[in-house]
Design an enzyme around this catalytic site. Structure first.
Site, mmCIF file in Angstrom:
data_model
loop_
_atom_site.group_PDB
_atom_site.id
_atom_site.type_symbol
_atom_site.label_atom_id
_atom_site.label_comp_id
_atom_site.label_asym_id
_atom_site.label_seq_id
_atom_site.Cartn_x
_atom_site.Cartn_y
_atom_site.Cartn_z
ATOM 1 N N LYS A 1 0.707 -0.945 -0.004
ATOM 2 C CA LYS A 1 0.073 -0.040 -0.122
ATOM 3 C C LYS A 1 0.897 1.334 -0.155
ATOM 4 C CE LYS A 1 -1.010 1.931 3.435
ATOM 5 N NZ LYS A 1 -1.237 3.367 3.858
ATOM 6 N N ASN A 2 1.837 1.290 0.794
ATOM 7 C CA ASN A 2 2.281 2.562 1.115
ATOM 8 C C ASN A 2 3.690 2.627 0.166
ATOM 9 O OD1 ASN A 2 1.085 3.124 3.564
ATOM 10 N ND2 ASN A 2 2.547 2.786 4.607
ATOM 11 N N ARG B 1 -4.732 9.816 3.189
ATOM 12 C CA ARG B 1 -3.450 10.943 3.600
ATOM 13 C C ARG B 1 -2.441 10.839 2.625
ATOM 14 N NH1 ARG B 1 -1.602 14.297 7.460
ATOM 15 N NH2 ARG B 1 0.977 13.547 7.455
ATOM 16 N N CYS C 1 -5.123 8.267 8.293
ATOM 17 C CA CYS C 1 -5.164 7.981 9.810
ATOM 18 C C CYS C 1 -4.565 9.283 11.423
ATOM 19 C CB CYS C 1 -4.070 6.630 10.247
ATOM 20 S SG CYS C 1 -4.248 5.495 9.511
ATOM 21 N N ARG D 1 -0.407 15.383 12.722
ATOM 22 C CA ARG D 1 0.900 14.520 11.043
ATOM 23 C C ARG D 1 0.585 15.976 10.860
ATOM 24 N NH1 ARG D 1 -1.180 8.896 9.047
ATOM 25 N NH2 ARG D 1 0.521 8.847 8.363
ATOM 26 N N PRO D 2 2.461 16.969 10.916
ATOM 27 C CA PRO D 2 2.955 18.189 9.759
ATOM 28 C C PRO D 2 2.949 17.698 9.078
ATOM 29 C CG PRO D 2 4.025 17.515 11.836
ATOM 30 C CD PRO D 2 3.129 16.727 11.645
ATOM 31 N N ILE D 3 3.340 18.965 8.069
ATOM 32 C CA ILE D 3 4.208 18.364 6.929
ATOM 33 C C ILE D 3 5.098 19.499 6.232
ATOM 34 C CG2 ILE D 3 2.116 17.589 5.834
ATOM 35 C CD1 ILE D 3 1.468 19.696 4.242
ATOM 36 N N ASP D 4 5.519 20.166 7.817
ATOM 37 C CA ASP D 4 6.764 21.065 7.887
ATOM 38 C C ASP D 4 7.590 20.797 7.355
ATOM 39 O OD1 ASP D 4 6.823 19.862 10.476
ATOM 40 O OD2 ASP D 4 8.722 21.126 10.536
ATOM 41 N N ASP E 1 4.343 0.608 12.330
ATOM 42 C CA ASP E 1 2.853 0.327 11.521
ATOM 43 C C ASP E 1 2.916 -1.420 11.899
ATOM 44 O OD1 ASP E 1 3.023 2.286 7.805
ATOM 45 O OD2 ASP E 1 2.966 2.672 10.440
ATOM 46 N N ARG F 1 -8.931 0.172 3.734
ATOM 47 C CA ARG F 1 -7.860 1.002 3.435
ATOM 48 C C ARG F 1 -6.633 0.204 2.759
ATOM 49 N NH1 ARG F 1 -5.693 4.912 6.443
ATOM 50 N NH2 ARG F 1 -4.637 5.786 4.503
HETATM 51 C C1 EPZ Z 1 4.202 7.069 6.298
HETATM 52 O O1 EPZ Z 1 3.484 8.034 6.928
HETATM 53 C C2 EPZ Z 1 3.198 5.561 6.276
HETATM 54 N N1 EPZ Z 1 2.470 6.040 5.324
HETATM 55 C C3 EPZ Z 1 2.892 5.972 7.685
HETATM 56 O O2 EPZ Z 1 2.257 4.602 8.055
HETATM 57 C C4 EPZ Z 1 4.207 5.210 8.659
HETATM 58 O O3 EPZ Z 1 3.481 5.155 10.303
HETATM 59 C C5 EPZ Z 1 4.717 6.811 8.239
HETATM 60 O O4 EPZ Z 1 5.611 6.674 7.745
HETATM 61 C C6 EPZ Z 1 6.054 5.940 9.142
HETATM 62 O O5 EPZ Z 1 6.814 5.027 8.808
HETATM 63 C C7 EPZ Z 1 2.786 5.990 4.285
HETATM 64 O O6 EPZ Z 1 3.563 6.413 3.225
HETATM 65 C C8 EPZ Z 1 1.513 6.723 2.891
HETATM 66 P P1 EPZ Z 1 6.717 10.269 8.158
HETATM 67 P P2 EPZ Z 1 4.459 9.403 7.004
HETATM 68 O O7 EPZ Z 1 6.278 12.066 7.756
HETATM 69 O O8 EPZ Z 1 5.032 9.832 5.457
HETATM 70 C C9 EPZ Z 1 6.902 13.714 11.959
HETATM 71 C C10 EPZ Z 1 0.561 3.668 7.998
HETATM 72 O O9 EPZ Z 1 -0.381 2.225 8.754
HETATM 73 N N2 EPZ Z 1 6.886 14.181 10.098
HETATM 74 O O10 EPZ Z 1 7.449 9.353 8.012
HETATM 75 O O11 EPZ Z 1 3.504 10.830 7.335
HETATM 76 C C11 EPZ Z 1 5.984 13.217 11.965
HETATM 77 O O12 EPZ Z 1 4.948 13.772 12.547
HETATM 78 C C12 EPZ Z 1 0.333 4.549 7.918
HETATM 79 O O13 EPZ Z 1 0.352 2.473 6.991
HETATM 80 C C13 EPZ Z 1 7.139 16.148 11.068
HETATM 81 O O14 EPZ Z 1 7.679 16.117 11.789
HETATM 82 O O15 EPZ Z 1 5.288 9.511 7.828
HETATM 83 C C14 EPZ Z 1 6.158 11.871 12.443
HETATM 84 O O16 EPZ Z 1 6.488 12.424 13.728
HETATM 85 C C15 EPZ Z 1 0.382 4.949 9.104
HETATM 86 N N3 EPZ Z 1 7.465 17.086 9.899
HETATM 87 C C16 EPZ Z 1 7.943 11.663 11.647
HETATM 88 O O17 EPZ Z 1 7.870 12.148 11.147
HETATM 89 C C17 EPZ Z 1 6.958 16.618 8.637
HETATM 90 O O18 EPZ Z 1 6.764 17.695 7.546
HETATM 91 C C18 EPZ Z 1 7.823 10.309 10.713
HETATM 92 O O19 EPZ Z 1 6.687 10.856 9.626
HETATM 93 C C19 EPZ Z 1 6.803 14.675 8.145
HETATM 94 C C20 EPZ Z 1 6.782 13.831 9.516
#
Ligand code: EPZ
Length: 427
Positions: A22-23, A93, A117, A122-125, A305, A397
């Site tokens: 999926k991811n 997401r 989820c 879940r920031p995107i900064d 996950d 999903r």
């Molecule tokens: C991906 O989410 C996965 N989703 C998530 O899987 C998974 O839990 C996560 O990576 C970690 O492995 C997909 O691939 C679609 P991150 P993502 O950006 O990309 C912080 C599932 O169950 N962060 O690696 O959103 C964030 O808050 C899903 O399949 C910032 O601070 O995760 C977190 O603490 C759930 N600023 C950490 O980084 C940002 O701009 C990791 O988040 C982005 C992230």
């Protein structure tokens, strides 16, 4: 509305085939927008996140040709829009990958903030920081992310923390940027590596995916390609845990064992046996589980996950186990549901202490999110009595044909229609 009913106590035995990841696929589908050409993508999982993403691509003007249940051809030649509405993004997401892909294609993107989820902020900064360093202007207005750049130019981007999404989104925006982009502290998850392989098959020049530093030399054009989605490491891990938890003996087929090393190590530490057989793993569960501690980390650490699923085993392991959630700030919402089934857990912020109990008992529970739902399936499989799980749309999903796959392994499980009183009351 539908719920799942499980009568617990059956051992899982036999074989299960793992579907495409999926991811990985939710990053690769938007990437097809980067070529005004046809991409053929195989081994796509049949899950609602994929249907949502294909719907979004069609709304942008892409032509989608379904070859069979697991293969699509995407013709992005006539894509003529760079706007993705809230209606489209709210279930998914990963819709934020469209920002990087549309920026890479058009130099502009207008995408509604994502859904998906909910386990804390879940920031995107980091995504936005990457786009800005590549030369785009980004602002958020009416919950829409607006990004535009006259010309994207390669840059050095250091990720303050490891982020799968930000690493992938920057890759999507940078592949056609002028010059060299270097992503430092990059995510090494399999989905990040598979996207780089897909983009390179389209003619991109990306090196270092899977390491801390990814180098992207911008190219002028990308072309179509044929690509097969990698097996889903989290789906595989979920069935490994389910087989072990039920004291079963099952073979999980179509996996990449290297992607599962952390999960295998923890299952063996708890007392399960895992035997590698090429692209399959045979998992047998012990009569009783030993306690073990888990700390979730970015890849190659133990995947966040898989935390809820593994927690079910810790709920019935002998002794006290500690789970430290190192990625998300609130990923223990499922614990409330587990305690309804008799688990004994104390949660304090990003740490949970599991005091093993002799058994779980069936109860009406709900899926709080995708992986919490998977944990409820496993809990229902091992509980004494019957468990009913609501809000199963979350599980739909990310797990293809999970009822059929579990039934084939010997689970007593089925879907059941019911009137959702929550809706009736609000009616
Ligand atoms: C991906 O989410 C996965 N989703 C998530 O899987 C998974 O839990 C996560 O990576 C970690 O492995 C997909 O691939 C679609 P991150 P993502 O950006 O990309 C912080 C599932 O169950 N962060 O690696 O959103 C964030 O808050 C899903 O399949 C910032 O601070 O995760 C977190 O603490 C759930 N600023 C950490 O980084 C940002 O701009 C990791 O988040 C982005 C992230």
């Amino acid at each position: 509305m539908e719920k799942i009913v499980i009568r617990g106590g059956n051992r899982l035995t036999g074989e299960v085939e793992i579907s495409g990841a999926k991811n990985a696929v939710v990053a690769i589908l938007p990437a097809a927008l980067l070529a005004q050409d046809v991409c053929r993508i195989e081994n796509i999982p049949c899950i609602s996140d994929v249907s949502c993403m294909l719907e979004i691509l069609e709304s942008l003007g892409a032509e989608i040709r379904r070859i069979n249940k697991h293969t699509v051809e995407i013709n992005s030649k006539y894509v003529n829009s760079y706007v993705v509405s809230h209606e489209m993004t709210k279930q998914l997401r990963a819709s934020y990958y469209l920002i990087g892909a549309l920026l890479g294609r058009f130099g502009k993107a207008k995408v509604a903030l994502p859904g998906g989820c909910n386990f804390g902020v879940r920031p995107i900064d980091l995504h936005i920081k990457g786009f800005e360093l590549l030369g785009s202007e980004v602002n958020v207005e009416n919950a829409m992310i607006n990004a535009k750049a006259d010309k994207l130019t390669g840059s050095s981007i250091y990720m303050d923390q490891v982020s799968v999404g930000a690493t992938i989104n920057v890759m999507l925006a940078a592949v056609k940027a002028r010059g060299l982009t270097i992503i430092g502290n990059a995510a090494k998850e399999p989905q990040s590596v598979s996207l780089a392989s897909f983009l390179n098959a389209m003619g991109a020049d990306i090196r270092g995916a899977g390491t801390d530093v990814i180098k992207i030399h911008g190219v002028n054009e990308l072309h179509g390609c044929t690509y097969s989605i990698i097996p889903d490491q989290i789906e595989a891990g979920t069935y490994m845990v389910a087989a072990a938890a039920t004291k079963g003996d099952a073979t999980i087929r179509n996996v990449i064992p290297k992607h599962l090393e952390a999960i295998t190590a923890k299952l063996v530490e708890c007392g399960a046996t895992v035997t590698e057989m090429g692209d399959a793993l045979r998992v047998t569960g012990p009569k009783s589980f030993k306690k073990c501690n888990i700390k979730t980390m970015p890849h190659p650490g133990f995947p966040t996950d898989m935390q809820p699923q593994m927690a079910v085993i810790l709920s019935v392991a002998q002794g006290t186990s500690l789970v430290s959630e190192g990625v998300w700030d609130n990923r223990f919402r499922y614990v409330e549901q587990l305690t309804r089934m008799g688990a004994n857990v104390i949660v304090d912020g990003t740490v949970a202490v599991f005091q093993g109990v002799p058994e779980l008992t069936g109860a009406p529970v709900k899926a709080d999110d995708l992986r919490a739902g998977a944990a409820m399936l496993i809990a229902g499989l091992i509980a004494r009595g019957t468990t009913e799980i609501e809000d199963i749309q979350f599980i739909d999903r990310g797990y293809e044909d999970y009822i059929e796959k579990l039934r084939a392994l010997g689970a007593d499980i089925y879907r059941k229609e019911f009137e959702d009183v929550r809706i009736m009351k609000n009616a």
